[in-house]
Design a protein around this motif. Structure first.
Motif, short mmCIF file in Angstrom:
data_model
loop_
_atom_site.label_atom_id
_atom_site.label_comp_id
_atom_site.label_asym_id
_atom_site.label_seq_id
_atom_site.Cartn_x
_atom_site.Cartn_y
_atom_site.Cartn_z
N THR A 1 10.61 -1.90 2.14
CA THR A 1 9.24 -1.74 1.68
C THR A 1 9.20 -0.92 0.39
N VAL A 2 9.91 0.21 0.41
CA VAL A 2 9.92 1.08 -0.78
C VAL A 2 10.61 0.36 -1.95
N ALA A 3 11.73 -0.31 -1.65
CA ALA A 3 12.49 -0.96 -2.72
C ALA A 3 11.68 -2.06 -3.41
N VAL A 4 11.07 -2.95 -2.65
CA VAL A 4 10.36 -4.07 -3.28
C VAL A 4 9.08 -3.61 -3.98
N ASN A 5 8.38 -2.65 -3.38
CA ASN A 5 7.15 -2.18 -4.02
C ASN A 5 7.44 -1.38 -5.29
N ALA A 6 8.50 -0.57 -5.24
CA ALA A 6 8.88 0.18 -6.45
C ALA A 6 9.29 -0.78 -7.55
N ALA A 7 10.04 -1.84 -7.18
CA ALA A 7 10.48 -2.81 -8.18
C ALA A 7 9.26 -3.49 -8.82
N ARG A 8 8.27 -3.82 -8.00
CA ARG A 8 7.10 -4.53 -8.52
C ARG A 8 6.30 -3.64 -9.47
N VAL A 9 6.08 -2.37 -9.09
CA VAL A 9 5.24 -1.53 -9.94
C VAL A 9 5.96 -1.08 -11.22
N LEU A 10 7.28 -1.26 -11.24
CA LEU A 10 8.02 -0.88 -12.44
C LEU A 10 7.56 -1.71 -13.63
N VAL B 1 1.61 -3.04 -2.61
CA VAL B 1 0.88 -2.82 -3.87
C VAL B 1 0.04 -4.02 -4.25
N GLU B 2 0.30 -5.19 -3.65
CA GLU B 2 -0.52 -6.36 -3.93
C GLU B 2 -1.61 -6.54 -2.88
N ALA B 3 -1.27 -6.35 -1.60
CA ALA B 3 -2.25 -6.51 -0.53
C ALA B 3 -3.24 -5.35 -0.51
N LEU B 4 -2.78 -4.14 -0.85
CA LEU B 4 -3.62 -2.94 -0.80
C LEU B 4 -3.47 -2.19 -2.12
N PRO B 5 -4.17 -2.67 -3.16
CA PRO B 5 -3.95 -2.11 -4.51
C PRO B 5 -4.17 -0.59 -4.58
N GLU B 6 -4.95 -0.05 -3.63
CA GLU B 6 -5.19 1.40 -3.68
C GLU B 6 -3.90 2.20 -3.52
N TYR B 7 -2.85 1.55 -2.98
CA TYR B 7 -1.57 2.25 -2.84
C TYR B 7 -0.69 2.13 -4.09
N GLY B 8 -1.17 1.34 -5.05
CA GLY B 8 -0.38 1.13 -6.26
C GLY B 8 0.01 2.44 -6.94
N ASN B 9 -0.97 3.37 -7.00
CA ASN B 9 -0.70 4.64 -7.68
C ASN B 9 0.40 5.46 -7.01
N LEU B 10 0.44 5.37 -5.67
CA LEU B 10 1.48 6.10 -4.94
C LEU B 10 2.85 5.66 -5.40
N PHE B 11 3.04 4.33 -5.49
CA PHE B 11 4.37 3.82 -5.87
C PHE B 11 4.64 4.05 -7.36
N HIS B 12 3.58 3.94 -8.18
CA HIS B 12 3.73 4.30 -9.60
C HIS B 12 4.23 5.73 -9.72
N GLY B 13 3.60 6.61 -8.93
CA GLY B 13 3.95 8.03 -8.97
C GLY B 13 5.41 8.24 -8.59
N LEU B 14 5.84 7.49 -7.57
CA LEU B 14 7.23 7.61 -7.11
C LEU B 14 8.19 7.26 -8.24
N VAL B 15 7.95 6.10 -8.84
CA VAL B 15 8.83 5.62 -9.90
C VAL B 15 8.84 6.61 -11.07
N GLU B 16 7.66 7.11 -11.41
CA GLU B 16 7.59 8.05 -12.53
C GLU B 16 8.33 9.34 -12.23
N LYS B 17 8.13 9.86 -11.00
CA LYS B 17 8.81 11.10 -10.61
C LYS B 17 10.32 10.95 -10.74
N ILE B 18 10.81 9.81 -10.30
CA ILE B 18 12.27 9.60 -10.32
C ILE B 18 12.76 9.53 -11.77
#
Lengths: 120, 282
Positions: free
Chosen positions: B16-25, B256-273
């Protein structure tokens, strides 16, 4: 001739272990001198894979020409057979009883592995 | 930047984390599914396999006319894949790690190497993501060589996200070697904490910078949070225990596609890393 018994114990009254590859010890009994030695197999027993192969190597090095055990898997069977070691499966509870059966000719020689690999 | 998503425990949400992080990248990214025993990242990415290559390892084959039964091959092999007692060697190809040692030590040069197929590598292209997955053949227990073959598809300059297998054994080590950062996904339960500790030990041993993502926050207790605080491990993201996430997952949809409100969470993850990485190596 020497016979290898799979066991958890250290003497003739010890139980015969049903597992060949992952037996804790092998008791090597010499039919001529009526004496025995015990080989510790616990290191092999704990190996992740290839226990049957390693146990078969151990038994082959001991000079035994027959194995009496509960069950023997396919890889161990292949190694033992190629080393010219005969394999006998028995449900006898102790080494003593298995040995008596062997002496009386009451054991049938296995012609194939009687369990699958990774049988426990 | 090579990022690996790992966890001590299966079922915590690595994929879940891997595919969502890849998509928001957003940009071109390689997603490598290194869980070659059960690759599942493809379930969340539409697209057909457009390339498949078989992967083999070299296993010994004995020329019986040359073998003199010296047994050197058998005593060399740590894996008991080749056994000899002054007889022709027996080969157990399924035990062989393909190191080639027996071939090298054989005095009469009676051993040559032949290919044994262990699995395939498939590529699926969808949007910004190129998914590369290894698929180990049924009955083969030799994951690390296939994982290394998957990782050979890494390309210089293209960011990559590696979805690791669960646990902390050889396949995980093969996945984590030479990555820049590891995200450990866990859940706030006693099982999650237990396996997280093992994973932390492993990653520390490998000397790779890492952080934690806590999934299903709301179940269990706060011991995972407390552990991370005590150990000074950054918590990069907390994903709430939201039934809608489970429903989207079960339909094979990205959060991040089904529940766009979570998009920012994954964006934040990728940015933090990315930020953390720049701080560390910059």
């Amino acid at each position: 001739m020497k016979i290898a018994f799979s066991t958890s114990g250290e003497n003739l009254s010890a139980p015969l272990d049903a597992r060949f590859g992952r037996a804790p010890r092998f008791l090597i009994y010499d039919l001529e001198t009526k004496t025995f030695t015990v080989i510790d197999n616990r290191k092999t027993m704990d190996s992740a894979q290839g226990a049957g192969i390693q146990s078969a190597e151990t038994v082959a090095r001991s000079g035994a020409k027959a194995v009496v055990t509960g069950n023997c898997g396919p890889k161990a069977f292949r190694v033992l057979s190629s080393a010219g070691i005969r394999i006998f499966n028995t449900g006898a509870p102790t080494i003593q009883e298995a040995l008596e059966l062997y002496r009386a000719g009451g054991l049938t020689e296995a012609d194939a592995a009687n369990v699958e690999g990774h049988w426990s | 930047m090579i990022l690996a998503i790992a966890s001590g425990k299966g079922g915590t949400g690595k994929t879940t984390v891997a595919v969502n992080a890849a998509r928001v990248l957003g940009s071109e990214v390689l997603l490598l599914d290194c869980d070659v025993e059960e690759p599942n990242a493809h379930l969340f990415l539409p697209g057909r396999v457009n390339a498949a290559d078989t992967v083999s390892i070299p296993v010994p084959q004995v020329d019986e006319s040359l073998c003199d039964g010296c047994g050197d091959c058998g005593s060399f092999c740590e894996y008991h894949a080749i056994v000899s007692f002054g007889t022709l060697p027996l080969v157990f190809p399924e035990m062989c790690h393909g190191c080639g040692g027996c071939t090298m030590v054989c005095p009469p040069k009676a051993i040559r190497e032949v290919d044994r197929r262990i699995g395939v590598i498939e590529a699926i292209r969808t949007g910004n993501i190129t998914l590369i997955q290894g698929r180990l053949d049924v009955g083969v227990a030799m994951a690390p060589p296939l994982i290394r073959a998957v990782k050979a598809r890494l390309r210089d300059g293209t960011p990559a996200i590696l979805d690791a297998p669960p646990g902390t054994s050889c396949p995980v080590i093969a996945t984590l070697r030479d990555v820049d950062f590891v995200v450990l996904v866990t859940e706030p339960t006693p099982f999650g904490l237990h396996d997280l500790k093992l994973a932390v030990e492993t990653v520390r041993e490998l000397g790779i910078p890492f952080g934690v993502v806590i999934n299903r926050v709301g179940v269990g207790d706060d011991r995972v949070h407390a552990y991370c605080r005590e150990e000074g491990i950054p918590v990069l993201l907390e994903i709430p225990d939201d039934r809608r996430i489970a429903e989207a997952y079960s339909r094979g949809e990205l959060i991040v596609e089904a529940l766009p409100e979570y998009g920012n969470l994954f964006h934040g993850l990728v940015e933090k890393i990315m930020q953390g990485k720049m701080n560390k190596r910059g």
